[in-house]
Design an enzyme around this catalytic site. Structure first.
Site, PDB file in Angstrom:
ATOM      1  N   PHE A  69       0.817  -1.217   0.000  1.00 29.71           N
ATOM      2  CA  PHE A  69       0.000   0.000   0.000  1.00 29.71           C
ATOM      3  C   PHE A  69       0.856   1.275   0.000  1.00 29.71           C
ATOM      4  CE2 PHE A  69      -1.976   2.819   3.425  1.00 29.71           C
ATOM      5  CZ  PHE A  69      -2.557   3.682   2.523  1.00 29.71           C
TER       6      PHE A  69
ATOM      7  N   ASP B 102       9.460  -7.531  -3.759  1.00 32.63           N
ATOM      8  CA  ASP B 102       8.291  -7.781  -2.913  1.00 32.63           C
ATOM      9  C   ASP B 102       7.917  -9.254  -3.024  1.00 32.63           C
ATOM     10  OD1 ASP B 102       5.530  -7.746  -1.804  1.00 32.63           O
ATOM     11  OD2 ASP B 102       5.725  -5.566  -1.977  1.00 32.63           O
TER      12      ASP B 102
ATOM     13  N   LEU C 112       4.986 -10.349  -2.178  1.00 30.32           N
ATOM     14  CA  LEU C 112       3.531 -10.322  -2.367  1.00 30.32           C
ATOM     15  C   LEU C 112       2.738 -10.991  -1.238  1.00 30.32           C
ATOM     16  CD1 LEU C 112       3.334 -10.946  -6.248  1.00 30.32           C
ATOM     17  CD2 LEU C 112       3.430  -8.781  -5.013  1.00 30.32           C
TER      18      LEU C 112
ATOM     19  N   TYR D 166       4.884  -7.403  16.897  1.00 30.13           N
ATOM     20  CA  TYR D 166       5.132  -6.525  15.742  1.00 30.13           C
ATOM     21  C   TYR D 166       5.961  -5.320  16.195  1.00 30.13           C
ATOM     22  CZ  TYR D 166       4.230  -2.857  12.259  1.00 30.13           C
ATOM     23  OH  TYR D 166       4.372  -1.840  11.352  1.00 30.13           O
TER      24      TYR D 166
END
Length: 315
Positions: free
Chosen positions: A11, A31, A33, A147
């Site tokens: 994003f 990336d 994905l 996280y």
């Protein structure tokens, strides 16, 4: 410049890629994905500045070695990461391996090939805000989720390369970013999910009381901040925040999006222990060192995001 962008199909990564391409750079996107979508890059697939899209993992050391060996990069914008707080609580190993170990592998290549690093961290590393002056970079951190813990560990690793080797690095901590191309499902941001539910005629569900506040940064403002942090040597060895400088409770946000209190429902929080009660950014350092400040108001940003989601529903 030659630029490596990890997480470029995500994003925020998509918006960073667009800005770098428009600024005339040669961009390589890496990336795996797991979060991103290749379709996010459709718009600039034929852009002459986009050198390659590589579907690959930052934990693949052989792949990284090959990439850095083949191209002399000037900057690495490292955005590739596991980003979901809830997922990190359910499966801490994946988040740690991607966000901490993966970052170490990227740093090693950048050290060997002397490449500046812009490391994307998060406002989720902070303890709650206690006053209206907002959270500065000196505010206490509190790893309330694996996280946040993985990101703090990675931040320290990144900064150590500045102090130990003199490698130019900057750690950036954007606050809650939203806008077009954000996922509208479970992994998406609160704004995208709320707008999507509104347009689908569904109720908006709020975890817990809804009194928790968020400082919401429009993605175009965020991407401009990310890119500028790479262009400037004034922030080398620094941690820098970016946000709107205004917070809003999740209850008020829901009302702003849907306009009808009857369509807002409160549900039990899955992981209340990882919730930060008040997030409000003080971005004075970004303004002072980078000349950066947000340009898009919350109301305008929500309108632009809604228009984009509507456009997708039509198609």
């Amino acid at each position: 410049m030659n630029i490596l962008l990890t997480g470029g199909a995500g994003f925020i990564g998509r918006w960073v890629a667009l800005r770098l391409l428009n600024d005339g750079h040669h961009v390589w996107i890496l990336d795996d994905l797991s979060n991103g979508q290749e379709s996010n890059l459709d718009e600039f697939r034929s852009h002459p500045g986009l050198q390659a899209f590589i579907q690959g993992d930052i934990k693949d050391e052989a792949l990284l070695e090959k990439l850095f060996h083949e191209t002399k990069f000037d900057i690495c914008y490292h955005l590739g990461a596991s980003i979901n707080v809830q997922d990190s609580i359910d499966d801490p190993r994946t988040t740690f391996n991607n966000d901490t170990v993966g970052t170490f592998y990227v740093m090693e290549q950048c050290r060997k090939h002397w490449v500046k690093v812009v490391f994307m961290s998060t406002c989720m590393v902070y303890d709650r805000c206690t006053d209206e002056t907002g959270i500065t970079e000196l505010h206490p951190t509190k790893p309330a989720s694996p996280y946040a813990g993985s990101k703090i560990a990675a931040e320290n690793m990144v900064l150590s390369y500045y102090f130990a080797y003199g490698l130019p690095v900057v750690v950036i901590r954007p606050f809650n970013t939203y806008g077009p191309f954000q996922k509208t499902g479970g992994e998406g941001g609160v704004v995208a999910i709320f707008i999507n539910n509104k347009l689908a005629g569904k109720d908006l569900h709020i975890y817990g009381e809804g009194t928790q506040t968020r400082d919401l940064l429009f993605v175009d403002d965020c991407a401009r901040f990310v890119v500028e942090a790479g262009y400037s040597n004034k922030v080398d060895g620094q941690i820098v925040n970016a946000g709107l400088g205004r917070d809003i409770s999740v209850n008020d946000l829901a009302l702003l999006v849907v306009g009808e209190a009857s369509r807002i429902k409160h549900v039990e929080h899955i992981h209340p222990q990882s919730e930060i009660q008040k997030l409000l950014c003080n971005y004075s350092k970004a303004k002072e060192l980078l000349g950066w400040e947000p340009q898009v108001t919350l109301e305008e940003g929500i309108a632009r995001t809604e228009a984009w989601i509507k456009g997708r529903l039509v198609h």
